[in-house]
Design a protein around this motif. Structure first.
Motif, short mmCIF file in Angstrom:
data_model
loop_
_atom_site.label_atom_id
_atom_site.label_comp_id
_atom_site.label_asym_id
_atom_site.label_seq_id
_atom_site.Cartn_x
_atom_site.Cartn_y
_atom_site.Cartn_z
N THR A 1 0.82 -1.21 0.00
CA THR A 1 0.00 0.00 0.00
C THR A 1 0.85 1.26 0.00
N MET A 2 2.16 1.09 0.22
CA MET A 2 3.03 2.27 0.32
C MET A 2 2.91 3.12 -0.93
N GLY B 1 -0.37 0.94 6.07
CA GLY B 1 0.82 1.54 5.49
C GLY B 1 1.98 1.57 6.48
N LEU B 2 1.64 1.56 7.77
CA LEU B 2 2.70 1.61 8.80
C LEU B 2 3.47 0.31 8.89
N LYS B 3 2.80 -0.77 8.52
CA LYS B 3 3.34 -2.11 8.74
C LYS B 3 4.80 -2.29 8.32
N PRO B 4 5.16 -1.93 7.09
CA PRO B 4 6.55 -2.19 6.69
C PRO B 4 7.56 -1.35 7.48
N LEU B 5 7.08 -0.33 8.20
CA LEU B 5 8.01 0.56 8.89
C LEU B 5 8.08 0.28 10.38
N ILE B 6 7.35 -0.74 10.81
CA ILE B 6 7.28 -1.05 12.25
C ILE B 6 8.67 -1.21 12.85
N VAL C 1 11.59 0.02 11.95
CA VAL C 1 12.28 1.31 12.08
C VAL C 1 11.74 2.08 13.28
N ILE C 2 10.42 2.11 13.38
CA ILE C 2 9.79 2.86 14.47
C ILE C 2 10.18 2.26 15.82
N ALA C 3 10.08 0.94 15.91
CA ALA C 3 10.40 0.27 17.18
C ALA C 3 11.86 0.50 17.55
N PHE C 4 12.73 0.42 16.57
CA PHE C 4 14.17 0.61 16.80
C PHE C 4 14.45 2.01 17.35
N THR C 5 13.84 3.02 16.73
CA THR C 5 14.03 4.40 17.20
C THR C 5 13.53 4.55 18.64
N ALA C 6 12.35 3.98 18.89
CA ALA C 6 11.77 4.10 20.23
C ALA C 6 12.69 3.46 21.26
N ILE C 7 13.21 2.28 20.97
CA ILE C 7 14.05 1.56 21.93
C ILE C 7 15.35 2.32 22.18
N LEU C 8 15.93 2.85 21.10
CA LEU C 8 17.16 3.64 21.26
C LEU C 8 16.92 4.81 22.21
N ASN C 9 15.80 5.51 21.97
CA ASN C 9 15.48 6.66 22.81
C ASN C 9 15.22 6.25 24.26
N LEU C 10 14.63 5.07 24.38
CA LEU C 10 14.25 4.58 25.70
C LEU C 10 15.49 4.42 26.59
N PHE C 11 16.55 3.89 26.04
CA PHE C 11 17.70 3.54 26.88
C PHE C 11 18.85 4.54 26.80
N PHE C 12 18.84 5.40 25.80
CA PHE C 12 20.00 6.27 25.66
C PHE C 12 19.69 7.74 25.92
N THR C 13 18.58 7.98 26.62
CA THR C 13 18.29 9.35 27.01
C THR C 13 18.80 9.54 28.44
N THR C 14 19.59 10.58 28.62
CA THR C 14 20.10 10.81 29.97
C THR C 14 19.03 11.51 30.79
N GLY C 15 18.98 11.19 32.07
CA GLY C 15 17.98 11.81 32.93
C GLY C 15 18.24 11.46 34.37
N ARG D 1 5.39 10.79 17.36
CA ARG D 1 5.83 11.70 16.32
C ARG D 1 6.01 10.96 14.97
N LEU D 2 6.73 9.84 15.03
CA LEU D 2 6.99 9.08 13.80
C LEU D 2 5.71 8.54 13.20
N VAL D 3 4.87 7.96 14.06
CA VAL D 3 3.62 7.38 13.55
C VAL D 3 2.78 8.47 12.89
N MET D 4 2.70 9.64 13.56
CA MET D 4 1.90 10.73 13.00
C MET D 4 2.53 11.27 11.72
N LEU D 5 3.85 11.31 11.70
CA LEU D 5 4.56 11.79 10.52
C LEU D 5 4.25 10.90 9.31
N ILE D 6 4.35 9.60 9.55
CA ILE D 6 4.11 8.66 8.45
C ILE D 6 2.66 8.72 8.00
#
Lengths: 292, 268
Positions: free
Chosen positions: B6-7, B69-74, B76-90, B116-121
């Motif tokens: 569907t992309m 349409g989101l399916k093929p990008l899952i 990428v989205i998950a990877f970005t989320a996980i990176l942010n989850l563990f590599f944000t200092t706080g 943000r990514l989901v809405m962007l796509i």
């Protein structure tokens, strides 16, 4: 005549819907019951979009029915994955313009692609390649050439040989003569007839050239709007020539002559579709008038 | 199978969104992306979500299609989320294992990034779902027109894009056909190791490339025989014209972006 055994391949209530659930949803074929018996020569006619190509792709399991079943020797071809793969080899399908699928370096290798996928021994593959090549009139010295250096008709015959080499129980050809000159057409039809004679395989041929199909097949199926509109021997089908024209199929020239004669008030038989038929009918009409 | 991609597919319709000038839609998408990336607070995300939902509603495109349409990008989205989850200092640590720290800030950033990514796509998909490829490249060409002054071959780029887009469905269909034909000869694309599968694609790639070159050749001849000679002095059959609705839509877009910026300044 055909002896009615159990059908070698059959469908029951076969329906296929493309892109189900989107705005592009389209019912390609609906509720098709079909049976082919061992050794038969069948013809399928219908204009573009009548569902004939969709239908034949179900017969070797390339498409999965939306509903209904396809049976090979009485067994549902989708009963197991392994069987579906076996079916590919037992029901050989030659696509339209099959020369576009050639890819190997040599003609030999390309014909051997199917048998190789069947995991046959090298000796058996060699035997099959040479037999298939001979059946379609590809000479020994051509086998080592690149398929891309052949003429259009030769390429087509190589591609057909590639399917024949799998020695399927049922051979299906989708418009095998499309886009060829009259000589090329005749050659292909002759190759197919020859193959049938030698192997006794069931052959299903899709075409929209009536003349071509009417002469050779045992039974004819007319597809229209995703349904089988008519079925029967060529003479049964061509006796409904008005209906054939109504659904947009061109009937053979000789049938047209007979139709005109009927319009002029004469009474030739209704099932004329070869020159011989017409000749006999005309002589009979003439004789009848001379008598009167 | 391949046909179900569907992309970037266009779903014809007759909604307000469909009828908008492609330039309006392109600018709206740019404004929308800008607003999405400036948005920092829950409130501004709510504004953006409301804007997206209303647009989708007007377009009569089903949300189901957008999610598909989101399916093929899952990944990428998950990877970005996980990176942010563990590599944000706080500072607000939830737990800490060896060197990996999970903080509240991380959870927050990851969640924002995901939304943000989901809405962007989904927003960009709305553009391609409601705009035919031809009018899309048409709009793009007109938008980029000023670049002609600095010798950017805008027309040629747009033409290449329309041809590429025009041939995606053709090539997909062709791939499907060749794959079917090789499958009918017993080719197996579904089992085996990655290397075996890549090798199994050879019988598809060779004919596909040959036919693509053949098509390109034929197309070039067909275009030349109809006297195509580039963009110079070429007129259009459908001239794009900005209507009242386009200006109103653009105004709404600017207002949404302004609102998000104001919300940021107010610190809401």
């Amino acid at each position: 005549m055909v002896i009615k055994l159990n059908p070698i391949i059959s469908t029951e209530g076969l329906t296929h819907v493309y892109s189900e659930g989107t705005p592009f949803e389209h019912v390609a074929i609906e509720n098709i019951d079909f049976a082919a018996y061992p050794g038969e020569y069948l013809g399928i006619i219908g204009h573009t979009g009548s569902g004939k190509s969709t239908f034949i792709q179900h017969l070797n399991g390339l498409l999965k029915p939306t509903s209904g079943v396809v049976k090979l020797d009485g067994e549902d071809i989708h009963s197991s994955k392994k069987f579906t793969r076996q079916v590919r080899f037992q029901v050989g399908l030659v696509f339209q313009y099959p020369e576009y699928q050639l890819f190997e370096e040599t003609v030999y290798k390309d014909i051997a692609f199917g048998p190789k996928n069947m995991k046959l021994s090298d000796a058996e593959i060699d035997k099959r390649v040479r037999t298939a090549a001979e059946l379609v009139g590809i000479s020994e010295d051509m086998l080592e050439k690149s398929p891309f250096n052949l003429s259009g008709g030769q390429k087509r015959r190589v591609a057909i040989a590639g399917v024949m080499a799998m020695q399927p129980k049922v051979l299906i050809l989708d418009e095998p003569t499309a886009g060829l000159d009259p000589e090329g057409r005749e050659e292909i039809i002759e190759n197919i007839n020859n193959y049938r004679k030698v192997t006794g395989t069931t052959v299903i041929m899709v075409s929209h050239s009536m003349e071509e199909i009417a002469k050779s097949v045992d039974r004819l199926f007319v597809f229209h709007d995703g349904n089988i509109d008519m079925r029967g021997t060529p003479s049964e089908v061509f006796s409904h020539s008005e209906r054939l024209e109504e659904i947009g199929l061109t009937v053979p020239q000789v049938t047209k002559v007979a139709m005109r004669l009927r319009q002029m008030g004469l009474e030739p038989p209704r099932d004329i579709y070869t020159t011989e038929h017409l000749k006999a009918a005309l002589l009979k009409l003439k004789g009848g008038e001379a008598d009167a | 199978m391949l046909k179900d991609i569907t992309m970037g597919q266009f779903f014809p319709g007759d909604s307000l969104v469909h009828r908008l000038d492609p330039r309006t839609k392109l600018i709206m998408v740019i404004l929308y992306i800008a607003a999405l990336f400036t948005a920092k607070s829950y409130v501004s995300y709510l504004v953006m979500a409301a804007f997206l939902i209303i647009s989708v509603r007007i377009s009569t495109i089903k949300f189901k299609m957008l999610f598909k349409g989101l399916k093929p990008l899952i990944i990428v989205i998950a990877f970005t989320a996980i990176l942010n989850l563990f590599f944000t200092t706080g500072e607000h640590v939830i737990f800490e294992v060896w060197r990996i720290k999970l903080t509240w800030e991380g959870v927050r950033t990851a969640a924002f990034m995901l939304v943000r990514l989901v809405m962007l796509i989904m927003g960009t998909f709305l553009l391609t779902y409601t705009t035919s490829p031809i009018s899309l490249t048409d709009g793009l060409e007109r938008l980029l027109n000023p670049l002609k002054k600095i010798k950017v071959p805008v027309h040629e780029l747009a033409m290449m894009m329309s041809i590429a887009m025009r041939f995606i469905p053709t090539l997909v269909e062709e791939t499907d056909k060749i794959m079917s034909a090789q499958k009918a000869r017993g080719a197996d694309f579904e089992t085996g190791s990655i290397f075996q599968r890549a090798k199994a694609l050879l019988p598809v790639m060779v004919p596909l490339f040959i036919s693509a070159f053949r098509r390109a050749d034929e197309l070039a001849i067909a275009m030349e025989s109809r006297c195509y000679h580039g963009g110079e002095g070429r007129t259009r059959m459908n001239v794009l014209r900005m209507e009242k609705r386009d200006w109103i839509t653009l105004l709404v877009g600017v207002l949404v972006l302004a609102l998000v910026i104001v919300l940021n300044i107010l610190g809401l």
